[in-house]
Design an enzyme around this catalytic site. Structure first.
Site, short mmCIF file in Angstrom:
data_model
loop_
_atom_site.label_atom_id
_atom_site.label_comp_id
_atom_site.label_asym_id
_atom_site.label_seq_id
_atom_site.Cartn_x
_atom_site.Cartn_y
_atom_site.Cartn_z
N ARG A 13 -9.04 -8.34 11.21
CA ARG A 13 -9.18 -9.37 10.17
C ARG A 13 -10.15 -10.44 10.63
NH1 ARG A 13 -3.13 -8.74 10.04
NH2 ARG A 13 -2.98 -6.77 8.93
N CYS A 22 -10.54 -8.19 16.50
CA CYS A 22 -9.62 -8.38 15.37
C CYS A 22 -10.11 -7.66 14.11
CB CYS A 22 -9.47 -9.86 15.06
SG CYS A 22 -8.28 -10.18 13.74
N CYS A 50 -3.30 -17.74 15.41
CA CYS A 50 -3.19 -16.87 16.57
C CYS A 50 -3.37 -17.71 17.82
CB CYS A 50 -4.25 -15.78 16.53
SG CYS A 50 -3.82 -14.40 15.47
N ARG A 62 7.24 0.11 1.59
CA ARG A 62 7.13 -0.99 2.55
C ARG A 62 5.92 -1.87 2.27
NH1 ARG A 62 5.77 3.90 4.09
NH2 ARG A 62 4.20 4.38 5.68
N CYS A 65 -8.62 -12.39 19.31
CA CYS A 65 -9.07 -11.14 19.91
C CYS A 65 -10.44 -10.81 19.35
CB CYS A 65 -8.11 -10.01 19.57
SG CYS A 65 -6.42 -10.33 20.07
N LYS A 117 -3.01 4.69 7.04
CA LYS A 117 -3.23 5.29 8.37
C LYS A 117 -3.19 6.81 8.29
CE LYS A 117 -0.93 1.32 10.35
NZ LYS A 117 -0.50 0.73 9.05
N ASP A 134 -7.32 4.18 10.34
CA ASP A 134 -6.88 3.46 9.15
C ASP A 134 -8.01 3.64 8.13
OD1 ASP A 134 -5.20 1.94 7.55
OD2 ASP A 134 -4.78 0.50 9.16
N ASP A 187 -11.47 -0.28 13.65
CA ASP A 187 -11.82 -0.39 12.22
C ASP A 187 -13.31 -0.67 12.00
OD1 ASP A 187 -9.35 0.14 11.13
OD2 ASP A 187 -8.68 -1.94 11.35
N ARG A 232 0.81 -1.20 0.00
CA ARG A 232 0.00 0.00 0.00
C ARG A 232 0.85 1.26 0.00
NH1 ARG A 232 -4.26 -0.65 3.99
NH2 ARG A 232 -4.97 -1.74 2.15
N TYR A 233 1.96 1.20 0.69
CA TYR A 233 2.83 2.37 0.81
C TYR A 233 4.01 2.21 -0.14
CZ TYR A 233 0.29 3.45 5.13
OH TYR A 233 -0.66 3.76 6.04
C1 LIG Z 1 0.24 -0.22 8.89
C2 LIG Z 1 0.70 -0.66 7.60
C3 LIG Z 1 2.02 -0.47 7.21
C4 LIG Z 1 3.04 0.22 8.07
O1 LIG Z 1 2.76 1.53 8.35
P1 LIG Z 1 3.74 2.39 9.20
O2 LIG Z 1 3.06 3.69 9.36
O3 LIG Z 1 5.02 2.46 8.44
O4 LIG Z 1 3.94 1.68 10.50
C5 LIG Z 1 2.39 -0.92 5.95
N1 LIG Z 1 1.50 -1.52 5.13
C6 LIG Z 1 0.23 -1.69 5.48
C7 LIG Z 1 -0.70 -2.33 4.52
C8 LIG Z 1 -0.22 -1.29 6.73
O5 LIG Z 1 -1.50 -1.49 7.07
#
Ligand SMILES: *Cc1c(COP(=O)(O)O)cnc(C)c1O
Length: 443
Positions: A150, A148, A141, A132, A145, A353, A346, A309, A128-129
């Site tokens: 998910r 959750c 698990c 990363r 929880c 986020k 989120d 969420d 998504r980002y």
């Molecule tokens: C939370 C999340 C991250 C990491 O986000 P950070 O703000 O870097 O901690 C990366 N990918 C996804 C899909 C996430 O939900």
């Protein structure tokens, strides 16, 4: 004095539970995480027997119906922390035991609110980002929880992915040089056998462009005995590895949980914590303050506080976003800065986020900003008179700052950052379904 009495009671309680579950075993079995997993409580009758809590027929029928949709799994350890006399208000009970309210479908509920499945290029990866990825490496698990995110997947048959499946994800990371941060999630990555997790970490570390690996886990909260010396010695070999855990209430920081955190910290692994804001569990400034203080006292840095969420079955846990802002207002300035998490929503639909916080900037002019502090003092900051804007077109040779971007580092900006970029021709971001703009193009 008070503490040791409590401890005594706890040991007596534990011994009783061990005898109830496995009469042949002694107290020491309790501290064996495999025993905990093997004896995880997965049905209402066992829960009643072991906890001593009794439900009436109607309650039982409703809980049974809930469990059919959202199954139940509680470690004996986590169960032992429930205060039986007041279980209906107990934050441990509420996070672990099904509530018939989970079956209420709210108009806001979504199957996959974070669009994790839609943003998945290969099985197990959510990308998504820009730099990363989230890598789901386990579907298991120790505890389910109740909150959750998910929840849609909880109770799907627990499985450990095969090496081939994991390799698909690893191949994706390998072939995408922009990925410099890999977040291992699940399920719970620490539910994998040590050697399998060791293999995954080793394979990811071999990728030259991966700079950091993170593990998201609730193990220290729900099954601290899983943090064995063997596990820690293995994790210690992998650098740089960060661990984010998930404490929601100060009562979860038991001596045993603290012991697990100590082991991880002593191994040099930086620890963070992600909490979820939950109605009736921790939607209180004073509880959150106690939680974050206890976390930093145990070398865990509060990282995020999540707005609950919009996943199915969570409507009874949701608070208004304003509750989170109120909590941050009650923390920032009032306690150590590094104990204050970032409150985030989120974004439904997969926007990632979004941080939300109280407003500290009240007004501004061309030479002053007006700010307020946590006490309500309103102050002004005079802006510099002689600041020279440094025009940037990412041509570092023309710039006197010490940064020499490599050509491959000069990627195109996205979002608001793109609007702020000096030599960018883009002057506005426009929604893609705007009739007015579409008509313009058609002329
Ligand atoms: C939370 C999340 C991250 C990491 O986000 P950070 O703000 O870097 O901690 C990366 N990918 C996804 C899909 C996430 O939900």
């Amino acid at each position: 004095m008070k503490n040791s009495l409590l401890e005594q009671n706890l040991f007596a309680k534990i011994e009783k539970i061990v005898k109830q579950i496995t009469p042949q075993d002694s107290l020491s079995s309790w501290y064996d995480w495999r025993w905990q997993i093997k004896n995880t409580i997965r049905d209402i009758d066992s829960f009643e027997l072991i906890s001593g809590i009794k439900f009436n027929q109607q309650e039982k029928a409703e809980i049974a119906k809930t469990v059919e949709k959202f199954p139940l799994s509680i470690t004996p350890y986590y169960l032992s922390q429930i205060i039986v006399d007041d279980y209906k208000n107990d934050p441990i009970f509420k996070q672990a035991f099904p509530d018939p309210k989970e079956l209420i479908v709210s108009s806001a509920d979504m199957e996959d609110p974070l669009s994790e499945d839609a943003d998945s290029p290969v099985k197990g990866i959510t990308h998504r980002y820009p730099d990363r990825v989230l890598f789901h490496i386990s579907n298991k698990c120790a505890m389910y929880c109740r909150h959750c995110t998910r929840k849609r997947k909880v109770g799907d048959i627990d499985f450990i992915p095969t090496k081939e499946e994991i390799l698909e994800g690893i191949e994706y990371i390998k072939s995408n040089p922009v990925i410099r941060d890999v977040l291992l999630s699940g399920g719970d990555p620490l539910m994998l056998p040590d050697d399998f997790l060791d293999w995954i970490l080793t394979e990811i570390e071999k990728i030259p462009h991966v700079e950091v690996i993170r593990i998201g886990t609730r193990i220290p909260v729900v099954l601290p005995y899983r943090v064995t010396n063997n596990l820690v010695n293995m994790l210690k070999m992998h650098k740089p590895l960060w661990i984010n855990t998930h404490f929601n209430h100060p009562r979860e920081l038991t001596n045993d949980a603290i012991g697990a955190l100590d082991k991880l910290s002593d191994a040099g692994i930086p620890l963070g914590n992600q909490s979820v804001l939950l109605s009736g569990v921790n939607d209180c400034v004073y509880i959150m303050k106690k939680l974050v203080r206890k976390l930093v006292q145990n070398r865990v840095r509060p990282y995020y506080l999540y707005q609950c969420d919009l996943s199915m079955g969570l409507s009874h846990f949701r608070t208004p976003v304003s509750k989170g802002i109120e909590i941050i207002e009650g923390l920032r300035g009032h306690t150590s800065g590094f104990a204050v998490p970032t409150f985030v929503v989120d974004a439904p639909g997969g926007g990632g986020k979004i941080p939300v916080m109280p407003n500290y900037m009240i007004s501004c002019s061309t030479n002053k900003v007006v700010l307020r502090n946590f006490e309500g003092i309103i102050t002004s900051y005079q802006e510099p008179d002689n600041y020279e804007h440094k025009y940037c077109d990412k041509n570092c040779d023309e710039c006197n700052l010490y940064l020499k971007l490599e050509p491959q580092e000069k990627t195109e900006d996205v979002g608001i950052k793109k609007l702020l970029f000096d030599s960018n021709e883009v002057i506005s971001l426009v929604p893609n379904d705007m009739e007015r703009i579409e008509n313009r193009n058609n002329v």
